[in-house]
Structures are given as structure tokens and as C-alpha cells.
Design a protein around this motif. Structure first.
Motif, PDB file in Angstrom:
ATOM      1  N   UNK A 267     -76.126 -52.616  78.388  1.00  0.00           N
ATOM      2  CA  UNK A 267     -75.878 -54.059  78.463  1.00  0.00           C
ATOM      3  C   UNK A 267     -75.695 -54.647  77.078  1.00  0.00           C
ATOM      4  N   UNK A 268     -76.559 -54.230  76.143  1.00  0.00           N
ATOM      5  CA  UNK A 268     -76.454 -54.719  74.759  1.00  0.00           C
ATOM      6  C   UNK A 268     -75.129 -54.302  74.149  1.00  0.00           C
ATOM      7  N   UNK A 269     -74.757 -53.029  74.362  1.00  0.00           N
ATOM      8  CA  UNK A 269     -73.494 -52.523  73.806  1.00  0.00           C
ATOM      9  C   UNK A 269     -72.313 -53.263  74.419  1.00  0.00           C
ATOM     10  N   UNK A 270     -72.380 -53.504  75.724  1.00  0.00           N
ATOM     11  CA  UNK A 270     -71.316 -54.242  76.395  1.00  0.00           C
ATOM     12  C   UNK A 270     -71.209 -55.668  75.864  1.00  0.00           C
ATOM     13  N   UNK A 271     -72.362 -56.314  75.631  1.00  0.00           N
ATOM     14  CA  UNK A 271     -72.360 -57.672  75.081  1.00  0.00           C
ATOM     15  C   UNK A 271     -71.772 -57.693  73.675  1.00  0.00           C
ATOM     16  N   UNK A 272     -72.103 -56.684  72.862  1.00  0.00           N
ATOM     17  CA  UNK A 272     -71.559 -56.592  71.511  1.00  0.00           C
ATOM     18  C   UNK A 272     -70.051 -56.398  71.549  1.00  0.00           C
ATOM     19  N   UNK A 273     -69.579 -55.527  72.420  1.00  0.00           N
ATOM     20  CA  UNK A 273     -68.136 -55.300  72.545  1.00  0.00           C
ATOM     21  C   UNK A 273     -67.413 -56.567  72.998  1.00  0.00           C
ATOM     22  N   UNK A 274     -68.036 -57.254  73.942  1.00  0.00           N
ATOM     23  CA  UNK A 274     -67.430 -58.494  74.430  1.00  0.00           C
ATOM     24  C   UNK A 274     -67.354 -59.543  73.330  1.00  0.00           C
ATOM     25  N   UNK A 275     -68.422 -59.651  72.542  1.00  0.00           N
ATOM     26  CA  UNK A 275     -68.436 -60.604  71.430  1.00  0.00           C
ATOM     27  C   UNK A 275     -67.364 -60.254  70.410  1.00  0.00           C
ATOM     28  N   UNK A 276     -67.199 -58.971  70.105  1.00  0.00           N
ATOM     29  CA  UNK A 276     -66.187 -58.540  69.138  1.00  0.00           C
ATOM     30  C   UNK A 276     -64.783 -58.868  69.648  1.00  0.00           C
ATOM     31  N   UNK A 277     -64.557 -58.644  70.940  1.00  0.00           N
ATOM     32  CA  UNK A 277     -63.258 -58.957  71.530  1.00  0.00           C
ATOM     33  C   UNK A 277     -62.969 -60.455  71.438  1.00  0.00           C
ATOM     34  N   UNK A 278     -63.988 -61.283  71.743  1.00  0.00           N
ATOM     35  CA  UNK A 278     -63.816 -62.737  71.671  1.00  0.00           C
ATOM     36  C   UNK A 278     -63.523 -63.172  70.233  1.00  0.00           C
ATOM     37  N   UNK A 279     -64.221 -62.553  69.268  1.00  0.00           N
ATOM     38  CA  UNK A 279     -63.989 -62.894  67.863  1.00  0.00           C
ATOM     39  C   UNK A 279     -62.569 -62.521  67.438  1.00  0.00           C
ATOM     40  N   UNK A 280     -62.114 -61.340  67.880  1.00  0.00           N
ATOM     41  CA  UNK A 280     -60.748 -60.920  67.547  1.00  0.00           C
ATOM     42  C   UNK A 280     -59.725 -61.849  68.181  1.00  0.00           C
ATOM     43  N   UNK A 281     -59.980 -62.253  69.425  1.00  0.00           N
ATOM     44  CA  UNK A 281     -59.074 -63.180  70.082  1.00  0.00           C
ATOM     45  C   UNK A 281     -59.033 -64.518  69.368  1.00  0.00           C
ATOM     46  N   UNK A 282     -60.212 -65.002  68.976  1.00  0.00           N
ATOM     47  CA  UNK A 282     -60.278 -66.270  68.243  1.00  0.00           C
ATOM     48  C   UNK A 282     -59.543 -66.173  66.911  1.00  0.00           C
ATOM     49  N   UNK A 283     -59.754 -65.019  66.215  1.00  0.00           N
ATOM     50  CA  UNK A 283     -59.093 -64.808  64.927  1.00  0.00           C
ATOM     51  C   UNK A 283     -57.584 -64.773  65.103  1.00  0.00           C
ATOM     52  N   UNK A 284     -57.115 -64.064  66.102  1.00  0.00           N
ATOM     53  CA  UNK A 284     -55.679 -63.986  66.347  1.00  0.00           C
ATOM     54  C   UNK A 284     -55.103 -65.348  66.706  1.00  0.00           C
TER      55      UNK A 284
END
Length: 222
Positions: free
Chosen positions: A41-58
Motif C-alpha cells: 500500500x505504501x509503495x502504491x501510494x508513493x508510485x501514485x504520488x510520483x505519477x501525480x507530480x510528473x503529471x503536474x510538472x508536465x
């Protein structure tokens, strides 16, 4: 009867041994399962956060790029507009003098310097030399008027482009006051020069009434 009891005892013993054996085998612990699930769950949350950050950055970079392109287009448009406006703002008008004066006669053709400047939009005309320098390639229109008192010498002058005679005007009469005029539309390259030249043995007159003038302006660029 005794044999039967012995057999039953043996079966009970074997069953008990099998149960003990099953109980001794390692079984997955419920707490361990929860721990593994938490890690995932923690790893999934971290991956999701990274994806959201990349989307925001893009999205931010895309918005910034869009803004920069819009600004560049705006500046390009402004430069084009300013260039057209500046190129079209070329016009001048000047007379020889603002007080009584008669120039000539001279033994050779003499450039005329129109020192009394009425307007000089774009500063393409030089009142020190009498020379107009084309700032851009285009079609220009020039006019000149001059006069002189009648007598032994007539009044004659020519419109010159880079030292080449384009048009001339001439007037001579025994008495009174004579005038002459002419004009031309010329295709000039940037840097071409246009000026007036007084003919040899000719005179030209001017006073506060501005009889002798030289004017020009840009019609359009090409």
C-alpha cells in the motif's frame, strides 16, 4: 477383544501423531500478511504520488511553453507592426532660406542645400548637406519648386538620384519673377541618395515666402 482394543489404540496414536505433525508445520501468520499488505500500500501510494507530480510538472511545462509561444507571437507581431509604421513615417519639406537670398550664378553645377526645414519625419533629409537618404527600399515621391527675378540669368535646377539627373526644370524671362517646378516618383533602394543641383550660370531666389522648396515622402515599401 484385546486385539481390537490394541488396534484402536494404535489408530488413535497415529491420528494424534498426524495432528501434532500438522500443527508443527509452519503456517502463514495473519500479522505478516498485514505487514506485506501495508508495504504494498505504501509503495502504491508513493508510485501514485510520483505519477501525480510528473503529471503536474508536465502540465506546468506545457502551460509555460504555451505562454512563451504566445508571447513570442505577440512580440513578432509587434515588431512587424512597428517596422511597418516606422518605414511609413518618412517625409520632409524644406525651403532654401527663411530670408531674402539669391544663390548663383556659379561656374559649375552646384548642390542646393535647403536649410529651412518645415518637417523632417524619419530624419531622412539632412539640412546640412541637402541630401535625402532612403531608409528602406520603396517608392518615393519628390517635388521641387523654385523661382528667380528675371534678367540675364535664368533659373534651372535638376533632381538627382545617386548623381544621375532624373528631372529638371528651367525658367528665364527678361523681367519680373519667374518660377519653375517638377516632380518624380522613384524606386529607391535603402541607402540611395536624392538631392537638388543648381545648373551652372543659373540663379535661384528665396525669402520668407518660401518660393524655392524641396519635398519628398515614402509612398510604400517594396
Amino acid at each position: 477383544m484385546e486385539n481390537t482394543q490394541v488396534i484402536l489404540l494404535l489408530l488413535c496414536a497415529l491420528s494424534l501423531a498426524e495432528e501434532v505433525k500438522c500443527q508443527e508445520q509452519p503456517q502463514p501468520c495473519l500479522s505478516d500478511i498485514h505487514s506485506v499488505l501495508r508495504e504494498h500500500s505504501v509503495k502504491l501510494a508513493e508510485d501514485r504520488l510520483m505519477i501525480e507530480q510528473l503529471q503536474t510538472l508536465n502540465q506546468g511545462q506545457a502551460a509555460q511553453l504555451k505562454t512563451l509561444l504566445a508571447e513570442l507571437e505577440k512580440r513578432t507581431s509587434q515588431v512587424g507592426t512597428v517596422t511597418d509604421q516606422q518605414a511609413g513615417q518618412v517625409a520632409f519639406s524644406a525651403s532654401l532660406r527663411s530670408s531674402d537670398i539669391t544663390l548663383g550664378p556659379f561656374k559649375a553645377h552646384t548642390p542646393l542645400v535647403y536649410k529651412y526645414v518645415v518637417s523632417n519625419i524619419g530624419s531622412a533629409y539632412n539640412p546640412t548637406t541637402g541630401v535625402f537618404t532612403a531608409p528602406v527600399r520603396g517608392a518615393y515621391h519628390f517635388e521641387f519648386y523654385f523661382g528667380a527675378h528675371g534678367g540675364a540669368h535664368g533659373t534651372a535646377a535638376g533632381l538627382m538620384k545617386n548623381g544621375e539627373l532624373i528631372f529638371a526644370a528651367y525658367e528665364q524671362q527678361p523681367g519680373g519673377f519667374g518660377t519653375a517646378a517638377n516632380g518624380a516618383t522613384l524606386l529607391l533602394e535603402a541607402g540611395d541618395v536624392v538631392f537638388m543641383r543648381l545648373w551652372e550660370n543659373s540663379i535661384i531666389f528665396d525669402n520668407e515666402n518660401r518660393h524655392s522648396t524641396f519635398s519628398g515622402h515614402l509612398l510604400f515599401t517594396m
